[in-house]
Design an enzyme around this catalytic site. Sequence first.
Site, PDB file in Angstrom:
ATOM      1  N   SER A  68     193.897  85.307  13.048  1.00 29.63           N
ATOM      2  CA  SER A  68     192.767  84.385  13.057  1.00 29.63           C
ATOM      3  C   SER A  68     191.480  85.164  12.810  1.00 29.63           C
ATOM      4  CB  SER A  68     192.699  83.651  14.410  1.00 29.63           C
ATOM      5  OG  SER A  68     191.734  82.636  14.370  1.00 29.63           O
ATOM      6  N   ASP A  69     190.547  84.514  12.137  1.00 29.25           N
ATOM      7  CA  ASP A  69     189.244  85.122  11.902  1.00 29.25           C
ATOM      8  C   ASP A  69     188.221  84.007  11.827  1.00 29.25           C
ATOM      9  OD1 ASP A  69     188.073  87.911  11.230  1.00 29.25           O
ATOM     10  OD2 ASP A  69     187.035  86.519   9.888  1.00 29.25           O
ATOM     11  N   GLN A  70     186.985  84.302  12.210  1.00 29.34           N
ATOM     12  CA  GLN A  70     185.964  83.259  12.254  1.00 29.34           C
ATOM     13  C   GLN A  70     184.624  83.777  11.772  1.00 29.34           C
ATOM     14  OE1 GLN A  70     184.122  81.916  16.084  1.00 29.34           O
ATOM     15  NE2 GLN A  70     185.153  79.999  15.582  1.00 29.34           N
ATOM     16  N   GLY A 105     189.685  80.814  10.186  1.00 32.85           N
ATOM     17  CA  GLY A 105     190.905  81.004   9.410  1.00 32.85           C
ATOM     18  C   GLY A 105     192.060  81.218  10.364  1.00 32.85           C
TER      19      GLY A 105
END
Length: 192
Positions: A68-70, A105
């Site tokens: 995950s990425d933000q 993501g």
Amino acid sequence: MLPLLLASSSPYRRELLQRLHLPFTWASPDIDEARQGDETAAELVRRLARLKAQALAEHHPQHLIIGSDQVAVLGERILGKPHSAERACEQLLAASGQSVTFLTGLALLNSATGHCQVDCIPFTVTLRELDRQRVERYVQTEQPLDCAGSFKAEGLGVSLFQSTHGSDATSLIGLPLIRLVDMLLKEGVQVP
């Protein structure tokens, strides 16, 4: 069920994943998080989520790996993690009275089969009108230096919001659980 592995060192993501009552381990992936060329914010977070999961696949060949990425987006500008109090204040004052869209993501990689599901989940926050004194108090109290956009929705950051809009409030904290459950179901994982 293949064991779950969270490709993140984020305590916020670990806390969220615990809500599903599924056993998991976590490890921090080592990837280059720099934006590539004219990559959009949505493309960036999808790519980084996938890369984080893939980075751990070699050492965890029989796992379901969650990446995950933000990023936070204000107009056309991507707001990353501020890393300093002054930068956090700048980000919050720039966003005062405006809407900030958080793009998270999410990737779920089955390292046994190579199958990878990837998505980008948006969540929009409209901030109240903020003055420097309030922003400085908030930054001093909450220390949101490791948070995209400079605020923690799970803490005092909610006091800065005028309104929110999105399909999954957990995406605002960095791990969209509703979409993750959909992905896990496709891999045959039954969430209690």
